[in-house]
Design a protein around this motif. Structure first.
Motif, PDB file in Angstrom:
ATOM      1  N   ARG A 134      -7.281   5.301  -8.275  1.00 21.68           N
ATOM      2  CA  ARG A 134      -5.615   5.034  -8.810  1.00 21.68           C
ATOM      3  C   ARG A 134      -5.020   4.112  -8.154  1.00 21.68           C
ATOM      4  O   ARG A 134      -4.335   3.229  -8.569  1.00 21.68           O
ATOM      5  N   VAL A 135      -4.883   4.442  -6.765  1.00 20.40           N
ATOM      6  CA  VAL A 135      -4.078   3.381  -5.912  1.00 20.40           C
ATOM      7  C   VAL A 135      -4.678   1.942  -6.032  1.00 20.40           C
ATOM      8  O   VAL A 135      -3.699   0.979  -5.798  1.00 20.40           O
ATOM      9  N   ALA A 165      -0.287   9.783  -5.177  1.00 19.16           N
ATOM     10  CA  ALA A 165      -1.579   9.852  -4.444  1.00 19.16           C
ATOM     11  C   ALA A 165      -1.348  10.823  -3.236  1.00 19.16           C
ATOM     12  O   ALA A 165      -0.319  10.646  -2.372  1.00 19.16           O
ATOM     13  N   VAL A 213       1.050  -1.146  -0.005  1.00 23.55           N
ATOM     14  CA  VAL A 213      -0.063   0.275   0.079  1.00 23.55           C
ATOM     15  C   VAL A 213       0.816   1.169  -0.144  1.00 23.55           C
ATOM     16  O   VAL A 213       0.637   2.396  -0.709  1.00 23.55           O
ATOM     17  N   THR A 214       1.922   1.145   0.917  1.00 19.95           N
ATOM     18  CA  THR A 214       2.776   2.542   0.879  1.00 19.95           C
ATOM     19  C   THR A 214       3.510   2.524  -0.399  1.00 19.95           C
ATOM     20  O   THR A 214       3.766   3.820  -0.954  1.00 19.95           O
ATOM     21  N   ASP A 243      -7.514  10.544  -5.055  1.00 18.04           N
ATOM     22  CA  ASP A 243      -6.621   9.587  -5.871  1.00 18.04           C
ATOM     23  C   ASP A 243      -6.698   7.967  -5.437  1.00 18.04           C
ATOM     24  O   ASP A 243      -5.997   7.017  -5.537  1.00 18.04           O
ATOM     25  N   ASP A 269       4.051   5.346  -5.725  1.00 20.23           N
ATOM     26  CA  ASP A 269       4.248   5.128  -7.016  1.00 20.23           C
ATOM     27  C   ASP A 269       3.171   5.924  -7.950  1.00 20.23           C
ATOM     28  O   ASP A 269       3.404   6.625  -8.960  1.00 20.23           O
ATOM     29  N   THR A 270       1.946   5.941  -7.356  1.00 24.45           N
ATOM     30  CA  THR A 270       0.951   6.932  -8.034  1.00 24.45           C
ATOM     31  C   THR A 270       0.976   8.242  -7.701  1.00 24.45           C
ATOM     32  O   THR A 270       0.285   9.131  -8.439  1.00 24.45           O
ATOM     33  N   LEU A 277      -4.859   8.099   3.079  1.00 24.48           N
ATOM     34  CA  LEU A 277      -4.981   9.024   2.167  1.00 24.48           C
ATOM     35  C   LEU A 277      -5.930  10.247   2.726  1.00 24.48           C
ATOM     36  O   LEU A 277      -5.814  11.532   2.034  1.00 24.48           O
ATOM     37  N   ALA A 299       2.345   1.510  -3.444  1.00 17.62           N
ATOM     38  CA  ALA A 299       1.315   2.115  -4.578  1.00 17.62           C
ATOM     39  C   ALA A 299       1.154   3.490  -4.185  1.00 17.62           C
ATOM     40  O   ALA A 299       0.936   4.077  -5.230  1.00 17.62           O
ATOM     41  N   ILE A 300       1.000   3.829  -3.117  1.00 17.13           N
ATOM     42  CA  ILE A 300       0.614   5.435  -2.936  1.00 17.13           C
ATOM     43  C   ILE A 300       1.843   6.260  -3.450  1.00 17.13           C
ATOM     44  O   ILE A 300       1.704   7.378  -3.973  1.00 17.13           O
ATOM     45  N   VAL A 310      -6.180   1.857   2.649  1.00 22.40           N
ATOM     46  CA  VAL A 310      -5.814   2.912   1.863  1.00 22.40           C
ATOM     47  C   VAL A 310      -6.468   4.298   2.106  1.00 22.40           C
ATOM     48  O   VAL A 310      -6.019   5.409   2.115  1.00 22.40           O
TER      49      VAL A 310
END
Length: 152
Positions: free
Chosen positions: A125-126, A117, A108-109, A122, A114-115, A151, A111-112, A147
């Motif tokens: 997208r994540v 967010a 999760v960390t 967002d 990389d995107t 966020l 993906a946040i 997530v």
């Protein structure tokens, strides 16, 4: 060997071994995949379900059986709950290894980051990035709130 081939090989082995419980579960898996193939052909996709789609189908089947087993236990039908759990075991043999809680946190960390967010806007997208990379390896119903909390 891709997932469909593994399921087909498992089906043949269950027939050979006369393992009725395993055979019926594998036939259910095959039927669900073929149903999705037919639905996609109607949309113009002749190639059918891809590997990620098969993983999603298997994940959905596991979740359905977990809910059924819980309902059977609450209703005092322990033999039916046990049958559902046995089916879960067969289906999970074809799913990738589930990520541990620490690995999910790290995914999760990542993906946040990389995107890129920055807020709740967002989140889609994540989640899409996680589903693309970790289909069948984590419970997205549990990951969604995680997530969202990160966020918010």
């Amino acid at each position: 060997m891709d997932l469909r081939e593994r399921i087909g090989a498992g089906l043949k082995a269950a027939m050979r071994d006369k393992d009725a419980a395993r055979l019926s579960t594998l036939r259910l898996i095959n039927a669900a995949i073929k149903d999705q193939d037919i639905a996609l052909r109607g949309e113009g996709r002749a190639d059918g379900v891809d590997e990620a789609g098969v993983l999603a189908i298997l994940g959905k089947m596991v979740k359905q059986r977990q809910e059924s087993a819980r309902a059977y236990e609450e209703g005092g039908r322990l033999e039916l709950a046990e049958k559902e759990r046995a089916e879960i075991g067969v289906i999970e043999e074809y799913l990738p290894r589930q990520l541990s809680a620490e690995e999910v946190e790290a995914a999760v960390t990542r993906a946040i980051a990389d995107t890129g967010a920055a807020g709740l806007r967002d989140m889609g997208r994540v989640m899409a990035a996680l589903k693309e990379k970790y289909t069948g390896q984590m419970d997205f119903g549990a990951v969604g709130p995680m997530v969202k909390a990160r966020l918010a």
